[in-house]
Write a protein that holds these residues in place. Structure first.
Motif, PDB file in Angstrom:
ATOM      1  N   ILE A 118      15.191   0.601 -13.658  1.00  0.00           N
ATOM      2  CA  ILE A 118      15.028   1.994 -13.809  1.00  0.00           C
ATOM      3  C   ILE A 118      14.975   2.483 -12.338  1.00  0.00           C
ATOM      4  N   LEU A 119      15.905   3.027 -11.616  1.00  0.00           N
ATOM      5  CA  LEU A 119      15.701   3.644 -10.498  1.00  0.00           C
ATOM      6  C   LEU A 119      14.952   4.989 -10.629  1.00  0.00           C
ATOM      7  N   ILE A 120      13.640   5.267  -9.954  1.00  0.00           N
ATOM      8  CA  ILE A 120      12.882   6.275  -9.991  1.00  0.00           C
ATOM      9  C   ILE A 120      12.750   6.852  -8.473  1.00  0.00           C
ATOM     10  N   THR A 121      13.544   7.802  -8.151  1.00  0.00           N
ATOM     11  CA  THR A 121      13.373   8.218  -7.034  1.00  0.00           C
ATOM     12  C   THR A 121      12.992  10.066  -7.101  1.00  0.00           C
ATOM     13  N   LYS A 122      12.522  10.278  -5.793  1.00  0.00           N
ATOM     14  CA  LYS A 122      12.044  11.914  -5.469  1.00  0.00           C
ATOM     15  C   LYS A 122      13.315  12.396  -4.540  1.00  0.00           C
ATOM     16  N   GLY A 123      13.218  13.780  -4.725  1.00  0.00           N
ATOM     17  CA  GLY A 123      13.758  14.447  -3.656  1.00  0.00           C
ATOM     18  C   GLY A 123      15.066  15.303  -4.039  1.00  0.00           C
ATOM     19  N   ASP A 124      15.934  15.371  -3.122  1.00  0.00           N
ATOM     20  CA  ASP A 124      17.150  16.375  -3.423  1.00  0.00           C
ATOM     21  C   ASP A 124      18.064  15.731  -4.319  1.00  0.00           C
ATOM     22  N   LEU A 125      18.447  16.223  -5.293  1.00  0.00           N
ATOM     23  CA  LEU A 125      19.271  15.637  -6.410  1.00  0.00           C
ATOM     24  C   LEU A 125      20.575  15.004  -5.773  1.00  0.00           C
ATOM     25  N   PHE A 126      21.390  15.874  -4.846  1.00  0.00           N
ATOM     26  CA  PHE A 126      22.699  15.456  -4.564  1.00  0.00           C
ATOM     27  C   PHE A 126      22.607  14.555  -3.665  1.00  0.00           C
ATOM     28  N   ASP A 127      21.635  14.591  -2.589  1.00  0.00           N
ATOM     29  CA  ASP A 127      21.552  13.622  -1.695  1.00  0.00           C
ATOM     30  C   ASP A 127      20.961  12.182  -2.157  1.00  0.00           C
ATOM     31  N   ARG A 134      26.530   5.134  -2.736  1.00  0.00           N
ATOM     32  CA  ARG A 134      26.716   4.274  -1.628  1.00  0.00           C
ATOM     33  C   ARG A 134      26.124   3.242  -1.442  1.00  0.00           C
ATOM     34  N   SER A 135      24.945   2.987  -2.241  1.00  0.00           N
ATOM     35  CA  SER A 135      24.226   1.750  -2.165  1.00  0.00           C
ATOM     36  C   SER A 135      24.725   0.496  -2.798  1.00  0.00           C
ATOM     37  N   GLY A 136      25.663   0.668  -3.585  1.00  0.00           N
ATOM     38  CA  GLY A 136      26.154  -0.284  -4.262  1.00  0.00           C
ATOM     39  C   GLY A 136      25.481  -0.983  -5.368  1.00  0.00           C
ATOM     40  N   LEU A 137      24.273  -0.400  -5.573  1.00  0.00           N
ATOM     41  CA  LEU A 137      23.149  -1.042  -6.506  1.00  0.00           C
ATOM     42  C   LEU A 137      23.484  -0.150  -7.990  1.00  0.00           C
ATOM     43  N   ALA A 138      24.037   0.965  -8.025  1.00  0.00           N
ATOM     44  CA  ALA A 138      23.925   1.641  -9.336  1.00  0.00           C
ATOM     45  C   ALA A 138      24.235   0.911 -10.546  1.00  0.00           C
ATOM     46  N   GLY A 139      25.251  -0.297 -10.496  1.00  0.00           N
ATOM     47  CA  GLY A 139      25.617  -0.799 -11.553  1.00  0.00           C
ATOM     48  C   GLY A 139      24.633  -1.871 -12.028  1.00  0.00           C
ATOM     49  N   ARG A 140      23.533  -1.940 -11.309  1.00  0.00           N
ATOM     50  CA  ARG A 140      22.430  -2.742 -11.527  1.00  0.00           C
ATOM     51  C   ARG A 140      21.334  -2.226 -12.380  1.00  0.00           C
ATOM     52  N   PHE A 141      21.291  -1.093 -12.323  1.00  0.00           N
ATOM     53  CA  PHE A 141      20.318  -0.370 -12.962  1.00  0.00           C
ATOM     54  C   PHE A 141      21.052   0.262 -14.357  1.00  0.00           C
ATOM     55  N   ASP A 142      19.980   0.307 -15.373  1.00  0.00           N
ATOM     56  CA  ASP A 142      20.370   0.513 -16.525  1.00  0.00           C
ATOM     57  C   ASP A 142      19.959   2.406 -16.769  1.00  0.00           C
ATOM     58  N   ALA A 143      19.286   2.917 -15.767  1.00  0.00           N
ATOM     59  CA  ALA A 143      19.155   4.309 -15.823  1.00  0.00           C
ATOM     60  C   ALA A 143      18.843   4.967 -14.393  1.00  0.00           C
ATOM     61  N   VAL A 144      18.764   5.986 -13.906  1.00  0.00           N
ATOM     62  CA  VAL A 144      18.649   6.360 -12.719  1.00  0.00           C
ATOM     63  C   VAL A 144      17.670   7.778 -13.170  1.00  0.00           C
ATOM     64  N   GLU A 145      16.396   8.118 -12.540  1.00  0.00           N
ATOM     65  CA  GLU A 145      15.937   9.210 -12.678  1.00  0.00           C
ATOM     66  C   GLU A 145      15.505   9.726 -11.532  1.00  0.00           C
TER      67      GLU A 145
END
Lengths: 227, 227
Positions: A118-127, A134-145
């Motif tokens: 699970i990618l868990i990041t803080k900050g601006d939603l759009f950015d 753009r990271s190319g990693l999205a497909g490796r994660f089961d979820a993004v928060e």
């Protein structure tokens, strides 16, 4: 035992602080005629702190704080074209290519076969969404928060939403305050990978059996396997 | 049949467009010496459109677009203190009290006893969370979803995340483009409640048995009961 890994994004998966540092360097150069670098840094930090409660984290708020600092440090005499330059610095940050940290792509790929990620990041939603895409990693994660603040309540909500017990969860990140302490506080595990650029105040190491500090993400898979 | 209601936030639960209109009025007044109102409006809209792909939606991006427009319309001669005024307008928007639309509090409270309610809003994460907290409505909703774009893929993700079949879901909102069409496209129901300030191009009504348009939120409970 551990089956779910939370990864921080900025300065854990990809470079971020270096972008802010680069821009702050350009800010100092632009206003070198009006104030010395230390004074500029102090004013900018004061503006960022004062604005945090209205802007939250992120590049757009950073740009607005740079503009305010430039106006105040020149007593309103800064030319508008210099303020346009600050806006352009911000756009360059937002459009900057996402640069992964060393070995991240390989390690994330390997871990994705054995763990739920699970990618868990803080900050601006759009950015943040743009960077993930753009990271190319999205497909490796089961979820993004993407959360506005990384405190214990936020982590508890994320884990509940994904039905993960804290003792089966490990958070991996570069910030003791945001990635480590709030996770340990709810009974999770945490691995600290410091980023090259460390903040002014050196961060204390929490004494906790659920906590480890490593220097490279390459140490992560064996650590998790042994835990 | 329908057991889950999605509510849009801005201009459905609380006033939002009126804040932007008020600020744009102040923007026109500030720059009246440099350009006529129509020209200013056109330039600002052009800047907003050009910046949407880097800033996304929200007040901070709006302020940055106002600053750029003010610089370009004056050929860089706008005094820095006027740009500080634009920043202050933005802060006033971000700190403005959240004003619920008529009857919203009562209708949402009544519906919360019979339906699962999900708040689905678009825009700046920090600002939207702040508005939800200040609205006093957070406790009525079973979940809050803040998305960067309201398209069919976003709605599908939200419904999957909450295990809601589209035909048991109705979305209620003021925007045909964001709240109605993408929901109808994935087989959901949609209720349009137009906001007082309508956008320049009048929106077309979709011919769909899953769609209704009402003038007041007071019409929503009987409509849902009859559907």
């Amino acid at each position: 035992m551990i089956d779910t890994i939370g990864f921080d994004g900025d300065d854990t998966l990809w470079h971020n602080e270096s972008l802010f540092s680069m821009t702050q360097e350009r800010f100092r150069a632009l206003l070198a005629h009006a104030a010395d670098p230390d004074d500029l840094d102090r004013r900018l930090l004061d503006a960022e702190r004062a604005n945090l409660k209205v802007y939250g984290y992120g590049i757009k708020g950073f740009v607005l704080s740079m503009i305010e600092s430039a106006i105040s440090v020149t007593d309103g005499r800064v030319p508008a074209r210099d303020l346009q330059s600050l806006i352009d610095f911000g756009k360059a940050m937002l459009e900057h290519p996402v640069e992964l940290l060393p070995d991240i792509a390989d390690v994330v790929e390997a871990l994705s076969h054995r763990y739920r990620l699970i990618l868990i990041t803080k900050g601006d939603l759009f950015d943040q969404e743009s960077k993930i895409a753009r990271s190319g990693l999205a497909g490796r994660f089961d979820a993004v928060e993407i959360v506005s603040e990384k405190d214990s309540a936020s982590y508890r909500r994320v884990l509940e939403r994904h039905s993960v017990a804290p003792d089966r969860f490990v958070m991996v990140g570069n910030s003791v305050r945001s990635d480590i302490l709030p996770v340990l506080a709810i009974g999770g595990h945490a691995v600290h990978i410091p980023y090259a650029i460390t903040w002014a105040h050196e961060e204390a190491e929490p004494p906790d059996e659920h906590y480890r500090r490593i220097d490279s993400v390459l140490d992560l898979p064996p650590l998790l396997a042994a835990w």
